[in-house]
Write a protein that holds these residues in place. Structure first.
Motif, PDB file in Angstrom:
ATOM      1  N   ASP A  54      34.435  48.669 -44.103  1.00  0.00           N
ATOM      2  CA  ASP A  54      34.416  49.470 -42.894  1.00  0.00           C
ATOM      3  C   ASP A  54      33.264  49.061 -41.988  1.00  0.00           C
ATOM      4  N   PHE A  55      33.515  49.008 -40.694  1.00  0.00           N
ATOM      5  CA  PHE A  55      32.549  48.658 -39.652  1.00  0.00           C
ATOM      6  C   PHE A  55      32.125  47.199 -39.694  1.00  0.00           C
ATOM      7  N   ASP A  56      32.718  46.429 -40.559  1.00  0.00           N
ATOM      8  CA  ASP A  56      32.487  44.982 -40.567  1.00  0.00           C
ATOM      9  C   ASP A  56      33.585  44.376 -39.691  1.00  0.00           C
ATOM     10  N   VAL A  57      33.387  44.449 -38.376  1.00  0.00           N
ATOM     11  CA  VAL A  57      34.460  44.186 -37.432  1.00  0.00           C
ATOM     12  C   VAL A  57      34.564  42.690 -37.120  1.00  0.00           C
TER      13      VAL A  57
ATOM     14  N   ASP B 137      39.193  45.605 -38.802  1.00  0.00           N
ATOM     15  CA  ASP B 137      38.153  46.391 -39.444  1.00  0.00           C
ATOM     16  C   ASP B 137      38.663  46.795 -40.830  1.00  0.00           C
ATOM     17  N   ASN B 138      38.063  46.199 -41.858  1.00  0.00           N
ATOM     18  CA  ASN B 138      38.489  46.426 -43.247  1.00  0.00           C
ATOM     19  C   ASN B 138      39.994  46.183 -43.395  1.00  0.00           C
TER      20      ASN B 138
ATOM     21  N   SER C  24      38.507  41.256 -42.673  1.00  0.00           N
ATOM     22  CA  SER C  24      37.314  42.086 -42.798  1.00  0.00           C
ATOM     23  C   SER C  24      37.424  42.842 -44.110  1.00  0.00           C
TER      24      SER C  24
ATOM     25  N   PHE D  51      31.666  44.704 -31.883  1.00  0.00           N
ATOM     26  CA  PHE D  51      31.733  45.466 -33.132  1.00  0.00           C
ATOM     27  C   PHE D  51      31.757  46.976 -32.951  1.00  0.00           C
TER      28      PHE D  51
ATOM     29  N   ARG E 273      33.242  52.718 -31.808  1.00  0.00           N
ATOM     30  CA  ARG E 273      33.861  52.661 -33.135  1.00  0.00           C
ATOM     31  C   ARG E 273      32.983  53.295 -34.209  1.00  0.00           C
TER      32      ARG E 273
END
Length: 552
Positions: free
Chosen positions: A414-417, A538-539, A411, A455, A477
């Motif tokens: 951030d938040f790109d799970v 996540d990231n 990933s 996500f 999250r």
């Protein structure tokens, strides 16, 4: 770019949550752009067909094998382990969580017996130490203590607790009392000639309350017995929790011998259930902090201190492992505690007294610090039969690796799970294991529990290398920040490109994680069983190698 992605993620995530329930239809495979992803989706041929997700907590059960409670559905409190060499078994006495019930009992002692930390039997004697029915008696209610053998007799030192303090007939809330027995599975009788031990007078102690949890052991260096007692005392006008020391040569007559430990630079309100034990040439002092609910330990080369902090963290678990005591069979030492329930038996409930038994193996590292691991007998039992997990879906950059169920998850924001979700496991008890390593981590990664989606809406068992901890978080999250206080966590220093052995044991609402067999995180999670679970990044870029599920 990250700001744009985050705003888009939160906006779309909110809309999705309005339209999708925990048992919703799967995400549309073509919604990458809608979710603001900057990562590459796995090739269509590698995409699992997404099925409805199950994330509702099951009703709490009482059929616990590993993390025992009483067979009648009652929870347990403070535990007092004793190893019996004659039967090669551990006896685990505990406070039964009944209070002013129909039998007019208040935390009487009962017991379990085990040889493998998987199968337990309740002691046939039943109630092994009873509280008094006299509302003015010091032992109207019982508190914890420990058992020690001398000759052919077993001595149970315990806390006499009277909740009717203060009253005309009750002037002391707590005192140290004695009961004896000729066997571990026989009733203990109160010793009526033993002089109840109360706080020393005129030395600054709280003389009426907060004096409990005796622990007695033999000190070969002085050929005498030492008793530790949790207490409170004024020091320079400041009240502090302290551990008082008493000595005796015969277990019957005790002399106050000053303070064993006063918390050092820290001010604990009460250091409960203290214990001293020795491994090699090092003495360890362990106690439970009544406020934080953490179990801490200190080290010394002498049984009398001074007591110093370990090289690493001074705790080995989180808030779900309380009032710990240890016992050894001469080869291995184990640490026993209880895991609290939550009010209403829901994940939204608050901490409540009483729960289930939990046990780790505890051992000494090369630097003299302590570590915990899954008991080897329990591990062997939990690996009896392999169970093949069924993949439900995946999203993001998921690359299969060689060697069993192994994947690299990448990933880049951030938040790109990135995630891989498995179907619920319909078993009462099972173990999930994997070897986990990361090459970079700008946020976190870990395991998903109770996944309503892939996500945002799931419980996170999180590796957080930037904060040197492993944590459980039950919040969505999208609300996690760098300042979020973890629901439960344990300190651990992670390093990139290093393999970490992860073992997760689940039995009904009990969930225990062992990280590299060095620290543990013991939890109450009502969503743990029969819900969708999986792995995420996540990231971060992380490898999950050889994911396995096994059962007894």
């Amino acid at each position: 770019m990250k700001s744009t992605i985050k705003k888009k993620m939160l906006g779309i995530g909110f809309l999705l949550l309005l339209f999708y329930s925990c048992t919703s239809e799967p995400e549309n495979p073509g919604t990458d752009e809608l979710r603001g992803s900057t990562s590459k989706r796995a090739a269509p041929s590698k995409m699992a067909t997404a099925m409805a997700l199950s994330c509702n907590a099951q009703a709490e059960q009482t059929d616990y094998n590993i993390y025992r409670m009483v067979s009648d559905g009652t929870r347990i409190g403070d535990v007092m382990p004793y190893y019996d060499a004659a039967t090669s078994a551990f006896y685990i006495y505990y406070l039964k969580d009944i209070w002013n019930d129909a039998t007019n009992k208040r935390h009487p002692w009962y017991g379990f017996k085990t040889t493998d930390f998987y199968a337990y039997t309740q002691l046939s004697v039943g109630e092994i130490l009873s509280c008094s029915t006299n509302s003015c008696a010091q032992n109207f209610a019982l508190g914890t203590g420990n058992i020690i053998k001398s000759g052919t007799k077993f001595y149970a030192f315990y806390t006499g607790h009277n909740p009717n303090y203060p009253s005309a007939c009750v002037t002391k809330k707590e005192g140290i009392m004695l009961a004896t027995s000729t066997g571990l599975n026989k009733n203990f009788a109160h010793n009526t000639t033993f002089a109840t031990i109360y706080p020393p007078v005129g030395l600054g102690f709280d003389e009426n309350a907060n004096f409990r949890d005796p622990y007695v052991f033999w000190d070969a260096s002085t050929s005498s017995y030492i008793m530790l007692v949790s207490a409170r005392k004024q020091d320079g006008g400041i009240w502090k929790g302290v551990i008082a020391k008493y000595t005796s040569t015969n277990l019957l007559n005790w002399t106050y011998s000053n303070i064993m430990y006063d918390g050092g630079a820290q001010n604990f309100f009460m250091m409960e259930t203290p214990e001293i034990f020795m491994i090699g040439s090092t003495y360890y002092l362990m106690f439970s902090d009544i406020d934080s609910k953490y179990v801490y330990y200190r080290k010394s080369s002498s049984v009398n201190g001074p007591w110093s902090l370990p090289v690493g963290s001074d705790r080995l678990d989180g808030t779900g492992f309380y009032a710990a005591k240890t016992a050894t069979n001469g080869t291995d030492r184990y640490i026993f505690a209880w895991t609290n329930i939550l009010s209403g038996n829901t994940d939204e409930g608050v901490w409540a007294w009483g729960g289930n038994l939990a046990v780790h193996k505890i051992y000494q590292k090369s630097n003299g610090d302590l570590a915990v691991a899954i008991p080897h007998t329990l591990k062997n039992k939990m690996e009896t039969t392999n169970y093949t997990p069924v993949e439900n879906s995946q999203w993001g950059n998921v690359t299969p690796l060689t060697g069993g169920l192994s994947y690299e998850l990448t990933s880049s924001a951030d938040f790109d799970v990135t995630n891989l979700i498995y179907d619920p496991i319909s078993l009462a008890r099972y173990k999930i294991s994997a070897n986990v390593s990361y090459s970079n981590c700008n946020k976190d990664f870990g395991f998903m529990i109770g996944a309503c989606d892939g996500f945002d809406n799931f419980y996170s068992l999180r590796f957080v290398p930037s904060q040197n901890r492993f944590s459980l978080d039950k919040i969505n999250r999208s609300t996690l920040t760098t300042t979020t206080i973890a629901y439960n966590d344990v300190p651990y220093v992670f390093a990139a490109n290093t393999d970490y052995d992860i073992q997760i044991l689940i039995e009904n609402s009990m969930l225990v994680v062992y990280i590299n067999n060095e620290v543990a995180l013991t939890n109450r999670v009502y969503k743990a069983s029969n819900t969708n679970w999986g792995i995420f990044a996540d990231n971060s870029t992380v490898k999950f190698n050889n994911i396995k599920v096994s059962r007894p």
